[in-house]
Design an enzyme around this catalytic site. Structure first.
Site, short mmCIF file in Angstrom:
data_model
loop_
_atom_site.label_atom_id
_atom_site.label_comp_id
_atom_site.label_asym_id
_atom_site.label_seq_id
_atom_site.Cartn_x
_atom_site.Cartn_y
_atom_site.Cartn_z
N ALA A 271 -9.44 38.27 110.10
CA ALA A 271 -8.06 38.56 109.70
C ALA A 271 -7.99 39.55 108.55
O ALA A 271 -6.90 39.85 108.08
CB ALA A 271 -7.37 37.26 109.32
N HIS B 227 -2.69 38.72 103.40
CA HIS B 227 -3.93 38.56 102.64
C HIS B 227 -4.01 39.72 101.65
O HIS B 227 -4.02 40.90 102.07
CB HIS B 227 -5.17 38.61 103.54
N ASN C 170 -10.64 31.21 106.55
CA ASN C 170 -12.00 31.64 106.88
C ASN C 170 -12.34 32.94 106.18
O ASN C 170 -13.51 33.22 105.90
CB ASN C 170 -12.11 31.85 108.40
N1 LIG Z 1 -12.79 34.74 110.75
C1 LIG Z 1 -11.46 34.87 110.68
O1 LIG Z 1 -10.93 35.75 109.98
C2 LIG Z 1 -10.60 33.96 111.47
C3 LIG Z 1 -9.25 34.29 111.69
C4 LIG Z 1 -8.48 33.43 112.46
C5 LIG Z 1 -9.02 32.27 112.96
N2 LIG Z 1 -10.31 31.94 112.71
C6 LIG Z 1 -10.93 30.71 113.21
O2 LIG Z 1 -11.31 30.91 114.57
C7 LIG Z 1 -11.35 29.64 115.22
C8 LIG Z 1 -10.55 29.72 116.54
O3 LIG Z 1 -9.20 30.02 116.24
P1 LIG Z 1 -8.05 29.86 117.36
O4 LIG Z 1 -6.79 30.30 116.72
O5 LIG Z 1 -8.48 30.49 118.65
O6 LIG Z 1 -8.03 28.26 117.53
P2 LIG Z 1 -7.35 27.40 118.70
O7 LIG Z 1 -7.09 26.06 118.11
O8 LIG Z 1 -6.21 28.15 119.30
O9 LIG Z 1 -8.51 27.28 119.82
C9 LIG Z 1 -9.67 26.50 119.68
C10 LIG Z 1 -10.14 26.09 121.07
O10 LIG Z 1 -11.44 25.48 120.99
C11 LIG Z 1 -11.47 24.43 121.96
N3 LIG Z 1 -12.57 23.50 121.67
C12 LIG Z 1 -12.56 22.40 120.89
N4 LIG Z 1 -13.78 21.79 120.93
C13 LIG Z 1 -14.56 22.55 121.74
C14 LIG Z 1 -15.90 22.45 122.19
N5 LIG Z 1 -16.70 21.45 121.78
N6 LIG Z 1 -16.38 23.39 123.02
C15 LIG Z 1 -15.59 24.41 123.44
N7 LIG Z 1 -14.30 24.56 123.06
C16 LIG Z 1 -13.80 23.64 122.21
C17 LIG Z 1 -10.08 23.80 121.82
O11 LIG Z 1 -9.78 22.94 122.92
C18 LIG Z 1 -9.21 25.05 121.74
O12 LIG Z 1 -8.84 25.50 123.04
C19 LIG Z 1 -10.78 28.62 114.22
O13 LIG Z 1 -11.83 27.98 113.54
C20 LIG Z 1 -10.01 29.51 113.26
O14 LIG Z 1 -9.85 28.92 111.98
C21 LIG Z 1 -11.10 32.78 111.99
#
Ligand SMILES: NC(=O)c1ccc[n+]([C@@H]2O[C@H](COP(=O)([O-])OP(=O)(O)OC[C@H]3O[C@@H](n4cnc5c(N)ncnc54)[C@H](O)[C@@H]3O)[C@@H](O)[C@H]2O)c1
Length: 278
Positions: free
Chosen positions: A132, A230, A200
């Site tokens: 992000a 941010h 994150n």
């Molecule tokens: N690095 C960054 O800047 C940044 C930015 C945004 C989000 N994120 C992170 O990225 C991650 C994903 O974000 P999102 O918005 O897509 O989340 P989301 O909640 O929309 O999707 C997560 C998915 O993972 C699935 N899941 C749960 N357990 C699982 C498993 N054991 N195996 C496979 N799939 C599984 C869930 O059912 C869900 O569909 C989060 O941890 C979020 O905080 C990071």
């Protein structure tokens, strides 16, 4: 003269078909990323993306353990910090490269060093997309000299902070917030524990700087914030960097900025081509 050999496509598996996983799958499947083949996914719940992949004969597994490891080059983790902790050792043990989105887990002092040690043995590479934010290249370059401080101020609508452990543990009533209010100030490890789905980026800055102690995080709840903001200020021997990102939230997950999925697509485009940015 060496024999000419064309680049083989990178074989990708996506773990987590939520907001980011779905955006990435759609980008790859619609031909916006050359050099990458989507060969598998993992998602334990039923969802439209899972159904679409199964219809297209792309296997979707309930558990990463069942992946056809010999057919994979790269795994994208798009789940949560706890799932990342569970799956990362297996991915790396299989010698497969790993793209990490739930970067907050890396501030757990035991997790990343053990993973990197394993990767040194198997040859896996671990990628951190810029997510992000951006300008991690500047932070990495700044860390070659001396960094004095890094301040991250994240402003989100209160609805994007619901269920965050810090909000619940501090008994903060998000519904009663009627104007801009600081709800957290502290170090990056406490920030990602308190807001595992929101900051994150605090972990990304810590990783790029190589020292989490230099990073100070503030989280602001603002009912008038139409976007996720941010603001990052880095001061050091190189000078000062100040940037402000006004990120549209993802249409499917208000806690996630749309830019996060785009940063993965940008990384995949790079991995699928000969061009590299440093
Ligand atoms: N690095 C960054 O800047 C940044 C930015 C945004 C989000 N994120 C992170 O990225 C991650 C994903 O974000 P999102 O918005 O897509 O989340 P989301 O909640 O929309 O999707 C997560 C998915 O993972 C699935 N899941 C749960 N357990 C699982 C498993 N054991 N195996 C496979 N799939 C599984 C869930 O059912 C869900 O569909 C989060 O941890 C979020 O905080 C990071």
């Amino acid at each position: 003269m060496p024999t000419m050999q064309s680049r083989a496509n990178v074989r990708l598996a996506v773990v987590g078909l939520g907001s980011i996983g779905t955006d990435v799958v759609n980008a790859v499947r619609s031909g916006h990323v050359t050099g990458i083949d989507l060969v598998a996914a993992a998602e334990p719940t039923t969802c439209p993306t899972r159904d679409e992949l199964l219809e297209a004969d792309i296997p979707v597994y309930e558990h990463v353990q069942d992946f056809p490891w010999h057919q994979l080059d790269l795994v994208l983790e798009a789940t949560s910090q706890s799932v990342l902790r569970e799956i990362a050792p297996q991915v790396v043990r299989e010698g497969v490269d790993l793209v990490i989105l739930s970067a907050g887990a890396t501030l757990d002092i035991e997790f990343l060093p053990a993973l990197l040690e394993l990767a040194d043995q198997t040859g896996s590479k671990i990628w951190f997309p810029s997510g992000a934010i951006g300008a991690l290249d500047v932070v990495r370059a700044a860390s070659v000299g001396d960094i004095e401080s890094i301040t991250l101020t994240t402003t989100k609508h209160p609805s994007a902070l619901t269920n965050a452990p810090h909000i619940e543990n501090s008994n903060i009533d998000l519904d009663s917030i009627s104007s801009r209010q600081e709800v957290f100030a502290g170090g990056p490890a406490a920030a990602v524990r308190g807001f595992p789905q929101n900051v994150n980026v605090a972990a990304l800055l810590s990783l790029a700087a190589g020292n989490p102690d230099q990073v100070h995080v503030r989280v602001i709840a603002d009912p008038n914030a139409p976007v996720n903001v941010h603001e990052i200020v880095v001061r050091g021997s190189f000078g000062t960097m100040a940037i402000r990102l006004e990120n549209e939230p993802s249409s499917t997950n208000p806690k996630t900025s749309a830019l996060a999925a785009q940063s993965v697509v940008a990384l995949l485009r790079q991995l699928g081509s000969a061009q590299r940015f440093g």
